[in-house]
Design a protein around this motif. Structure first.
Motif, short mmCIF file in Angstrom:
data_model
loop_
_atom_site.label_atom_id
_atom_site.label_comp_id
_atom_site.label_asym_id
_atom_site.label_seq_id
_atom_site.Cartn_x
_atom_site.Cartn_y
_atom_site.Cartn_z
N ALA A 40 0.84 -1.20 0.00
CA ALA A 40 0.00 0.00 0.00
C ALA A 40 0.87 1.25 0.00
O ALA A 40 0.60 2.21 -0.73
N GLU A 41 1.94 1.26 0.81
CA GLU A 41 2.84 2.43 0.86
C GLU A 41 3.54 2.62 -0.48
O GLU A 41 3.67 3.75 -0.96
N ILE A 42 3.97 1.53 -1.09
CA ILE A 42 4.63 1.63 -2.40
C ILE A 42 3.64 2.14 -3.45
O ILE A 42 3.98 3.00 -4.27
N SER A 43 2.41 1.67 -3.41
CA SER A 43 1.39 2.14 -4.33
C SER A 43 1.10 3.62 -4.11
O SER A 43 0.91 4.39 -5.07
N PHE A 44 1.09 4.04 -2.85
CA PHE A 44 0.88 5.45 -2.49
C PHE A 44 1.98 6.31 -3.11
O PHE A 44 1.71 7.33 -3.76
N ALA A 45 3.23 5.90 -2.95
CA ALA A 45 4.36 6.64 -3.52
C ALA A 45 4.31 6.63 -5.04
O ALA A 45 4.59 7.65 -5.69
N THR A 46 3.94 5.50 -5.62
CA THR A 46 3.86 5.38 -7.07
C THR A 46 2.80 6.33 -7.64
O THR A 46 2.98 6.90 -8.72
N SER A 47 1.71 6.52 -6.90
CA SER A 47 0.66 7.41 -7.39
C SER A 47 1.19 8.84 -7.56
O SER A 47 0.77 9.54 -8.49
N VAL A 48 2.11 9.25 -6.71
CA VAL A 48 2.70 10.59 -6.85
C VAL A 48 3.70 10.60 -8.00
O VAL A 48 3.71 11.50 -8.82
N GLU A 54 -5.99 10.71 -8.52
CA GLU A 54 -7.12 9.87 -8.08
C GLU A 54 -6.62 8.69 -7.25
O GLU A 54 -7.19 8.37 -6.20
N SER A 55 -5.58 8.03 -7.71
CA SER A 55 -5.00 6.93 -6.95
C SER A 55 -4.45 7.44 -5.62
O SER A 55 -4.64 6.81 -4.57
N ILE A 78 -5.78 17.92 1.93
CA ILE A 78 -4.51 17.28 1.56
C ILE A 78 -4.35 17.28 0.04
O ILE A 78 -3.30 17.64 -0.49
N LEU A 79 -5.41 16.89 -0.66
CA LEU A 79 -5.35 16.88 -2.13
C LEU A 79 -5.07 18.27 -2.69
O LEU A 79 -4.28 18.41 -3.63
#
Length: 162
Positions: A40-48, A54-55, A78-79
């Motif tokens: 989840a953290e890696i996906s969070f960083a990847t979204s940026v 949206e992700s 935050i967004l």
């Protein structure tokens, strides 16, 4: 009123989060939860990194709090504040988890690690800032993790490394 440095606040929060027992009794279940939180953290960083706002927003709890400058409360705030990272030519922010821990009840966890922020000055020079982050996550009923608290800070001389 007592003013604490950001790193001291994060350290206090980490102690409160961890409590006396950190791992769940079943080591295989804990390992699965830790790996799902790491993903989840890696996906969070990847979204940026991929400028997918949206992700990015889907990883954030509606009532989350982000610290790192001025406090931001709620997904919408935050967004709005982070929208700069999703603009072409804007600053870039990269991070990855080095440590991931899940609470004994399996419903909350923390990920922490280094980040790198790159931005251009008005005259075109690249500025690089490095530091560390800590994200507290809550496991949702559908099995996904959402960030409920996030904080980052630059290294400071009065904060020794473990």
């Amino acid at each position: 009123m007592i003013h604490m440095k950001k790193t001291a606040r994060v350290a206090l929060l980490l102690v409160l989060l961890a409590g006396p027992a950190v791992l769940v009794a079943d080591d295989s279940l804990n390992a699965q939860l830790v790996e799902s939180l790491r993903a989840a953290e890696i996906s969070f960083a990847t979204s940026v990194a991929e400028q997918d706002i949206e992700s990015f927003g889907s990883h954030i709890d509606p009532d989350a709090i982000f610290m790192g400058g001025r406090p931001l409360a709620g997904r919408e705030a935050i967004l709005e504040a982070w929208s700069v990272y999703f603009q072409d030519g804007g600053p870039t922010l990269e991070w990855h988890p080095e440590d991931v821990v899940v609470r004994a009840n399996g419903k909350m966890g923390i990920s922490k690690g280094p980040y790198t922020l790159r931005a251009r000055t008005p005259d075109g020079r690249e500025q690089i800032q490095k530091g560390s982050f800590a994200s507290i996550w809550e496991l949702q009923a559908d099995g996904t993790w959402r960030v409920i608290f996030d904080s980052g800070c630059t290294p400071c001389p009065e904060c020794p490394s473990p």
